[in-house]
Design a protein around this motif. Structure first.
Motif, PDB file in Angstrom:
ATOM      1  N   ARG A  26       0.820  -1.221   0.000  1.00 27.94           N
ATOM      2  CA  ARG A  26       0.000   0.000   0.000  1.00 27.94           C
ATOM      3  C   ARG A  26       0.853   1.270   0.000  1.00 27.94           C
ATOM      4  O   ARG A  26       0.461   2.292  -0.580  1.00 27.94           O
ATOM      5  CB  ARG A  26      -0.909  -0.021   1.237  1.00 27.94           C
ATOM      6  CG  ARG A  26      -1.803   1.197   1.379  1.00 27.94           C
ATOM      7  CD  ARG A  26      -2.603   1.120   2.664  1.00 27.94           C
ATOM      8  NE  ARG A  26      -3.563   0.035   2.605  1.00 27.94           N
ATOM      9  CZ  ARG A  26      -4.792   0.162   2.096  1.00 27.94           C
ATOM     10  NH1 ARG A  26      -5.172   1.314   1.570  1.00 27.94           N
ATOM     11  NH2 ARG A  26      -5.622  -0.851   2.105  1.00 27.94           N
ATOM     12  N   SER A  42      -5.133 -10.207   1.866  1.00 23.63           N
ATOM     13  CA  SER A  42      -6.040 -10.841   0.899  1.00 23.63           C
ATOM     14  C   SER A  42      -5.868 -10.229  -0.486  1.00 23.63           C
ATOM     15  O   SER A  42      -5.868 -10.942  -1.493  1.00 23.63           O
ATOM     16  CB  SER A  42      -7.493 -10.700   1.362  1.00 23.63           C
ATOM     17  OG  SER A  42      -7.709 -11.402   2.562  1.00 23.63           O
ATOM     18  N   ASP A  43      -5.713  -8.902  -0.539  1.00 24.39           N
ATOM     19  CA  ASP A  43      -5.469  -8.231  -1.819  1.00 24.39           C
ATOM     20  C   ASP A  43      -4.140  -8.688  -2.414  1.00 24.39           C
ATOM     21  O   ASP A  43      -4.026  -8.894  -3.636  1.00 24.39           O
ATOM     22  CB  ASP A  43      -5.455  -6.714  -1.635  1.00 24.39           C
ATOM     23  CG  ASP A  43      -6.821  -6.157  -1.271  1.00 24.39           C
ATOM     24  OD1 ASP A  43      -7.831  -6.865  -1.504  1.00 24.39           O
ATOM     25  OD2 ASP A  43      -6.881  -5.032  -0.741  1.00 24.39           O
ATOM     26  N   TYR A  44      -3.138  -8.841  -1.563  1.00 22.00           N
ATOM     27  CA  TYR A  44      -1.820  -9.328  -1.991  1.00 22.00           C
ATOM     28  C   TYR A  44      -1.951 -10.693  -2.682  1.00 22.00           C
ATOM     29  O   TYR A  44      -1.430 -10.911  -3.781  1.00 22.00           O
ATOM     30  CB  TYR A  44      -0.914  -9.489  -0.776  1.00 22.00           C
ATOM     31  CG  TYR A  44       0.205  -8.485  -0.655  1.00 22.00           C
ATOM     32  CD1 TYR A  44       0.898  -8.044  -1.777  1.00 22.00           C
ATOM     33  CD2 TYR A  44       0.613  -8.024   0.599  1.00 22.00           C
ATOM     34  CE1 TYR A  44       1.952  -7.146  -1.649  1.00 22.00           C
ATOM     35  CE2 TYR A  44       1.667  -7.124   0.731  1.00 22.00           C
ATOM     36  CZ  TYR A  44       2.334  -6.682  -0.393  1.00 22.00           C
ATOM     37  OH  TYR A  44       3.379  -5.801  -0.274  1.00 22.00           O
ATOM     38  N   GLN A  70      -4.566 -12.173  -3.949  1.00 23.33           N
ATOM     39  CA  GLN A  70      -5.324 -12.086  -5.197  1.00 23.33           C
ATOM     40  C   GLN A  70      -4.472 -11.523  -6.326  1.00 23.33           C
ATOM     41  O   GLN A  70      -4.479 -12.039  -7.451  1.00 23.33           O
ATOM     42  CB  GLN A  70      -6.568 -11.216  -5.001  1.00 23.33           C
ATOM     43  CG  GLN A  70      -7.440 -11.113  -6.240  1.00 23.33           C
ATOM     44  CD  GLN A  70      -8.689 -10.279  -6.004  1.00 23.33           C
ATOM     45  OE1 GLN A  70      -9.016  -9.926  -4.870  1.00 23.33           O
ATOM     46  NE2 GLN A  70      -9.394  -9.957  -7.073  1.00 23.33           N
ATOM     47  N   ARG A  71      -3.715 -10.459  -6.037  1.00 22.36           N
ATOM     48  CA  ARG A  71      -2.835  -9.869  -7.056  1.00 22.36           C
ATOM     49  C   ARG A  71      -1.781 -10.857  -7.500  1.00 22.36           C
ATOM     50  O   ARG A  71      -1.464 -10.956  -8.698  1.00 22.36           O
ATOM     51  CB  ARG A  71      -2.164  -8.610  -6.499  1.00 22.36           C
ATOM     52  CG  ARG A  71      -2.999  -7.361  -6.584  1.00 22.36           C
ATOM     53  CD  ARG A  71      -2.423  -6.254  -5.749  1.00 22.36           C
ATOM     54  NE  ARG A  71      -1.009  -6.021  -6.014  1.00 22.36           N
ATOM     55  CZ  ARG A  71      -0.156  -5.536  -5.111  1.00 22.36           C
ATOM     56  NH1 ARG A  71      -0.574  -5.271  -3.882  1.00 22.36           N
ATOM     57  NH2 ARG A  71       1.091  -5.334  -5.424  1.00 22.36           N
ATOM     58  N   GLU A 110      -3.218 -13.317  -9.868  1.00 18.56           N
ATOM     59  CA  GLU A 110      -3.546 -12.690 -11.156  1.00 18.56           C
ATOM     60  C   GLU A 110      -2.291 -12.458 -11.990  1.00 18.56           C
ATOM     61  O   GLU A 110      -2.284 -12.692 -13.202  1.00 18.56           O
ATOM     62  CB  GLU A 110      -4.275 -11.364 -10.913  1.00 18.56           C
ATOM     63  CG  GLU A 110      -5.687 -11.524 -10.378  1.00 18.56           C
ATOM     64  CD  GLU A 110      -6.314 -10.194  -9.992  1.00 18.56           C
ATOM     65  OE1 GLU A 110      -5.581  -9.165 -10.017  1.00 18.56           O
ATOM     66  OE2 GLU A 110      -7.511 -10.167  -9.657  1.00 18.56           O
ATOM     67  N   CYS A 135       1.215  -6.111   6.973  1.00 21.49           N
ATOM     68  CA  CYS A 135      -0.015  -5.552   6.401  1.00 21.49           C
ATOM     69  C   CYS A 135      -1.245  -6.112   7.121  1.00 21.49           C
ATOM     70  O   CYS A 135      -1.169  -7.112   7.830  1.00 21.49           O
ATOM     71  CB  CYS A 135      -0.090  -5.843   4.900  1.00 21.49           C
ATOM     72  SG  CYS A 135      -0.206  -7.589   4.480  1.00 21.49           S
ATOM     73  N   LYS A 189      -7.008  -7.431   5.294  1.00 23.50           N
ATOM     74  CA  LYS A 189      -7.565  -7.042   3.995  1.00 23.50           C
ATOM     75  C   LYS A 189      -6.457  -6.869   2.963  1.00 23.50           C
ATOM     76  O   LYS A 189      -6.565  -7.338   1.818  1.00 23.50           O
ATOM     77  CB  LYS A 189      -8.360  -5.751   4.134  1.00 23.50           C
ATOM     78  CG  LYS A 189      -8.996  -5.290   2.815  1.00 23.50           C
ATOM     79  CD  LYS A 189      -9.723  -3.979   2.966  1.00 23.50           C
ATOM     80  CE  LYS A 189     -10.378  -3.548   1.655  1.00 23.50           C
ATOM     81  NZ  LYS A 189      -9.403  -3.463   0.546  1.00 23.50           N
ATOM     82  N   ASP A 190      -5.378  -6.181   3.359  1.00 28.37           N
ATOM     83  CA  ASP A 190      -4.272  -5.973   2.427  1.00 28.37           C
ATOM     84  C   ASP A 190      -3.611  -7.301   2.052  1.00 28.37           C
ATOM     85  O   ASP A 190      -3.176  -7.484   0.915  1.00 28.37           O
ATOM     86  CB  ASP A 190      -3.239  -5.028   3.035  1.00 28.37           C
ATOM     87  CG  ASP A 190      -3.734  -3.591   3.093  1.00 28.37           C
ATOM     88  OD1 ASP A 190      -4.694  -3.279   2.365  1.00 28.37           O
ATOM     89  OD2 ASP A 190      -3.168  -2.800   3.860  1.00 28.37           O
TER      90      ASP A 190
END
Length: 387
Positions: free
Chosen positions: A70, A119-121, A123-124, A127, A113, A116-117
């Motif tokens: 972030r 989980s975003d990590y 997912q990224r 991807e 982190c 939430k961050d």
């Protein structure tokens, strides 16, 4: 006369603009897509010397992508992730490995982190490093993913294990090739809960390997279909005093290469290394963490009549943020042989020089083309006048 020159300028503009746009589009496509194919097609899976009736295992190994968090600048974050994504997807297209191993530090801020961050990590990461059908991806924890040993909490290690499906120790067997995946930070040997779990798993795996090899020291009943010495996969390098013995062109630069390593921070401790080697008898080892390359031959002599020899490869970082020349490894493995290729990615200065060179060539071409067209049209205009 003025009308003729106005038509001439309009003609030049109409003819030049499409060529300029087409040229700029080609430069963009080449520097952002095609150059990854041009560089990586020069590398491939090595061929084994010994013929075997069983299909070899083809694995890709890379380390330390360090996805920014972030707090990173959005432009730096976008640029680095785009580069790694293009390089990885090109490798998948050209090589199509059966297994992909990621040697830790997937995330730059994974140890600090929020949920939430994190989980975003995750997912990224999936991807950016999406693998095709038929390819399996396995990741081992790095210190930036869960923290160094002193910092690891049940919450940090638990979310890593759940989201990445990566226990502290795992035995993976594919057609006679065996891999032991390890969380380097769980190998401190201080009796903590995480270390105790890892130690118990290593003990069980060591017994399975002994039973599979026909050793009289076997205590259990579990066996592998076919025995071969395993390959260690982890984030930290095994114990070494420094990188001074690493002489590859992409090894750590001097004087950094001669800096002494700190055990449990720069590499595994000497005790943990000896424990792993004497328990598992590896034939190869792969680690990351240093961001530099190293190929080191180890020779352990636990007893006077027994010697354990193998080569350890330290894999350079996959990120242009950590080095100017990122690399990855392609490995061809059978039950009794393993061959390694080191594959290069485009250097960042190569991308920049290529873009500037192509742009200069485009401008010279447009100027030359327009000059010829202007002379041709002007002469044609004069020849049509009545004298």
């Amino acid at each position: 006369m003025a009308l003729g020159f106005r038509k001439l300028r309009q003609s030049l503009f109409i003819n030049t603009l499409p060529r300029l746009l087409a040229g700029l589009l080609f430069i963009y496509v080449y520097c952002e897509y095609l150059i990854y194919y041009v560089v990586q097609i020069q590398c491939g899976f090595p061929t084994l010397d010994k013929k075997t009736n069983v299909e070899p295992v083809y694995a890709m190994i890379f380390a330390d992508p360090h996805l920014l968090g972030r707090n990173a600048h959005w432009l730096d974050k976008w640029r680095r992730e785009w580069q790694m994504h293009r390089a990885f997807q090109t490798a998948m297209t050209l090589h199509t490995p059966e297994i992909v191993f990621v040697l830790g530090d997937l995330f730059d801020e994974g140890d600090k982190c929020s949920e939430k961050d994190f989980s975003d990590y995750v997912q990224r990461f999936h991807e950016l490093f999406k693998v095709p059908d038929g390819t399996s991806l396995y990741a081992v924890a790095g210190n930036h993913d869960v923290g160094f040993h002193y910092k690891i909490t049940p919450q940090l290690s638990g979310r890593w294990e759940r989201r990445m499906r990566a226990p502290p120790v795992r035995l993976l067997s594919v057609r006679g090739a065996h891999f032991v995946l390890l969380n380097s930070m769980a190998l401190q040997g201080d009796g903590c809960e995480l270390c105790a779990r890892a130690d118990a798993e290593i003990h069980d795996i060591a017994d399975i390997l002994k039973c599979s090899s026909g050793s009289k020291l076997c205590k259990g009943k579990k066996k592998l279909e076919k025995y071969s010495r395993p390959i260690l996969i982890q984030h930290f390098p095994l114990y070494r005093a420094s990188d001074s013995q690493c002489t590859e062109p992409d090894a750590a630069p001097l004087p950094e290469r001669d800096s002494l390593f700190v055990e449990r921070r720069d590499c595994l401790s000497k005790e943990s290394t000896e424990y792993l080697v004497e328990s598992l008898h590896p034939r190869l080892a792969f680690g990351g963490h240093t961001h530099h390359s190293c190929a080191l031959r180890h020779s352990f002599v636990p007893t006077s009549d027994h010697k354990i020899e193998f080569v350890e490869y330290t894999v350079p970082s996959f990120s242009w943020r950590n080095r100017l020349d990122p690399k990855y490894y392609l490995v061809t493995i059978s039950s009794d042989e393993a061959r390694v290729s080191k594959c290069e990615l485009p250097r960042e200065w190569t991308l920049q020089v290529t873009a500037v060179t192509l742009l200069a060539a485009l401008l010279l071409y447009l100027r030359y083309s327009n000059t010829r067209r202007k002379d041709f049209n002007y002469n044609k205009h004069l020849s049509g006048k009545k004298v």
